[in-house]
Design an enzyme around this catalytic site. Structure first.
Site, mmCIF file in Angstrom:
data_model
loop_
_atom_site.group_PDB
_atom_site.id
_atom_site.type_symbol
_atom_site.label_atom_id
_atom_site.label_comp_id
_atom_site.label_asym_id
_atom_site.label_seq_id
_atom_site.Cartn_x
_atom_site.Cartn_y
_atom_site.Cartn_z
ATOM 1 N N SER A 28 1.268 1.320 -6.259
ATOM 2 C CA SER A 28 0.814 1.953 -5.015
ATOM 3 C C SER A 28 0.245 3.344 -5.265
ATOM 4 O O SER A 28 -0.749 3.732 -4.645
ATOM 5 C CB SER A 28 1.973 2.033 -4.014
ATOM 6 O OG SER A 28 2.425 0.745 -3.667
ATOM 7 N N THR A 29 0.861 4.087 -6.169
ATOM 8 C CA THR A 29 0.369 5.426 -6.505
ATOM 9 C C THR A 29 -1.009 5.359 -7.139
ATOM 10 O O THR A 29 -1.902 6.164 -6.822
ATOM 11 C CB THR A 29 1.347 6.128 -7.464
ATOM 12 O OG1 THR A 29 2.634 6.213 -6.848
ATOM 13 C CG2 THR A 29 0.861 7.528 -7.811
ATOM 14 N N ARG A 54 8.968 1.825 9.164
ATOM 15 C CA ARG A 54 9.854 2.872 8.665
ATOM 16 C C ARG A 54 9.374 4.213 9.208
ATOM 17 O O ARG A 54 8.245 4.325 9.680
ATOM 18 C CB ARG A 54 9.836 2.873 7.133
ATOM 19 C CG ARG A 54 10.474 1.628 6.520
ATOM 20 C CD ARG A 54 10.226 1.535 5.041
ATOM 21 N NE ARG A 54 10.810 0.314 4.470
ATOM 22 C CZ ARG A 54 10.457 -0.211 3.316
ATOM 23 N NH1 ARG A 54 9.513 0.371 2.583
ATOM 24 N NH2 ARG A 54 11.042 -1.320 2.872
ATOM 25 N N ARG A 147 14.416 6.564 -7.014
ATOM 26 C CA ARG A 147 13.958 6.667 -5.625
ATOM 27 C C ARG A 147 15.097 7.038 -4.678
ATOM 28 O O ARG A 147 14.895 7.700 -3.676
ATOM 29 C CB ARG A 147 13.372 5.327 -5.163
ATOM 30 C CG ARG A 147 12.076 4.920 -5.813
ATOM 31 C CD ARG A 147 11.709 3.538 -5.310
ATOM 32 N NE ARG A 147 10.411 3.095 -5.773
ATOM 33 C CZ ARG A 147 9.884 1.910 -5.470
ATOM 34 N NH1 ARG A 147 10.562 1.071 -4.703
ATOM 35 N NH2 ARG A 147 8.698 1.558 -5.927
ATOM 36 N N ARG A 158 15.453 -6.559 -6.639
ATOM 37 C CA ARG A 158 14.116 -6.136 -7.085
ATOM 38 C C ARG A 158 13.952 -6.365 -8.588
ATOM 39 O O ARG A 158 12.889 -6.774 -9.045
ATOM 40 C CB ARG A 158 13.881 -4.665 -6.735
ATOM 41 C CG ARG A 158 13.722 -4.402 -5.246
ATOM 42 C CD ARG A 158 13.334 -2.952 -4.978
ATOM 43 N NE ARG A 158 13.278 -2.649 -3.557
ATOM 44 C CZ ARG A 158 12.262 -2.938 -2.757
ATOM 45 N NH1 ARG A 158 11.188 -3.545 -3.243
ATOM 46 N NH2 ARG A 158 12.293 -2.619 -1.480
ATOM 47 N N ASN A 183 1.668 0.794 -17.128
ATOM 48 C CA ASN A 183 1.741 2.132 -16.558
ATOM 49 C C ASN A 183 2.876 2.928 -17.199
ATOM 50 O O ASN A 183 3.954 3.090 -16.630
ATOM 51 C CB ASN A 183 1.933 2.041 -15.034
ATOM 52 C CG ASN A 183 1.878 3.410 -14.368
ATOM 53 O OD1 ASN A 183 1.435 4.382 -14.970
ATOM 54 N ND2 ASN A 183 2.319 3.477 -13.124
#
Length: 212
Positions: A28-29, A54, A147, A158, A183
């Site tokens: 996403s980043t 959210r 996180r 996950r 990444n």
């Protein structure tokens, strides 16, 4: 000359780009960085979900928030390219969401999971696939724990999902129009993604220039 340029622009439909990678891969980043740098080149396909928003999330921006009943009906009517369930909620990409981006003559970015990729491969969309991987499952776990937003149970779910997704990604490495980016360093990964998409970025820029 102007009319010819406008005709070329009207006929050109850029290939969509599918991003896929486990939660915590940094996908996403990287997408956000790409879209911030190339605002006029990329458009994001906003997915539908049955989960509640959210804090800070906006309908139509982060997701199209809907009910299970409405989404199931739309799916049965053939309105979705892909859909999946995660943690009791439904997620999916509607055909309309992709068409809305393509209508602006931008490269449509889809951020979907492996289930979604398998569904997309059964359609005639023919996008570029970019799979984003963490350097290791240990690093992925470290990122998820860093996180501090998920319970231990959620983290384990996950991680289990990520292992299956990474196995699938390894199987798809040799597929046509499929690229894998590890990444480890965000800037290095970002430059690799730009390199993968450079031909499409330049082509779209040239066509826009000729249409002026």
């Amino acid at each position: 000359m102007l009319r010819r340029g406008l005709t070329i622009m009207a006929e050109y439909i850029p290939r969509p780009c599918v991003f896929c990678g486990p939660s915590g891969s940094g996908k996403s980043t990287l997408i956000k960085q790409l879209m911030d740098e190339h605002k006029d080149t990329f458009g994001f396909s906003v997915s539908h979900t049955t989960r509640n928003p959210r804090p800070g999330e906006q309908d139509g921006v982060h997701y199209h928030y809907t009910t299970r009943e409405k989404m199931e009906l739309a799916i049965s009517n053939g309105e979705f390219l892909e859909h999946a369930q995660f943690s009791g909620n439904m997620y999916g990409t509607s055909k309309r969401a992709v068409q809305d981006v393509l209508a602006t003559k931008r490269i449509c970015i889809l951020d979907i999971d492996v289930q979604g990729v398998k569904s997309i491969k059964k359609t005639d969309l023919k996008p570029i696939y970019i799979f984003v991987k963490p350097p290791s499952i240990e690093v992925l776990e470290e990122r998820l724990r860093g996180r501090k937003t998920d319970s231990e149970e959620a983290i384990q779910k996950r991680l289990a999902t990520a292992i299956k997704e990474l196995e699938y990604i390894d199987e798809e490495t040799s597929a046509n129009a499929t690229f894998v980016v590890v990444n480890d360093d965000r800037e290095v990964a970002y430059e690799k993604i730009k390199g993968i998409l450079s031909t499409d970025i330049v082509k779209l820029r040239d066509i826009r220039f000729k249409a002026k």
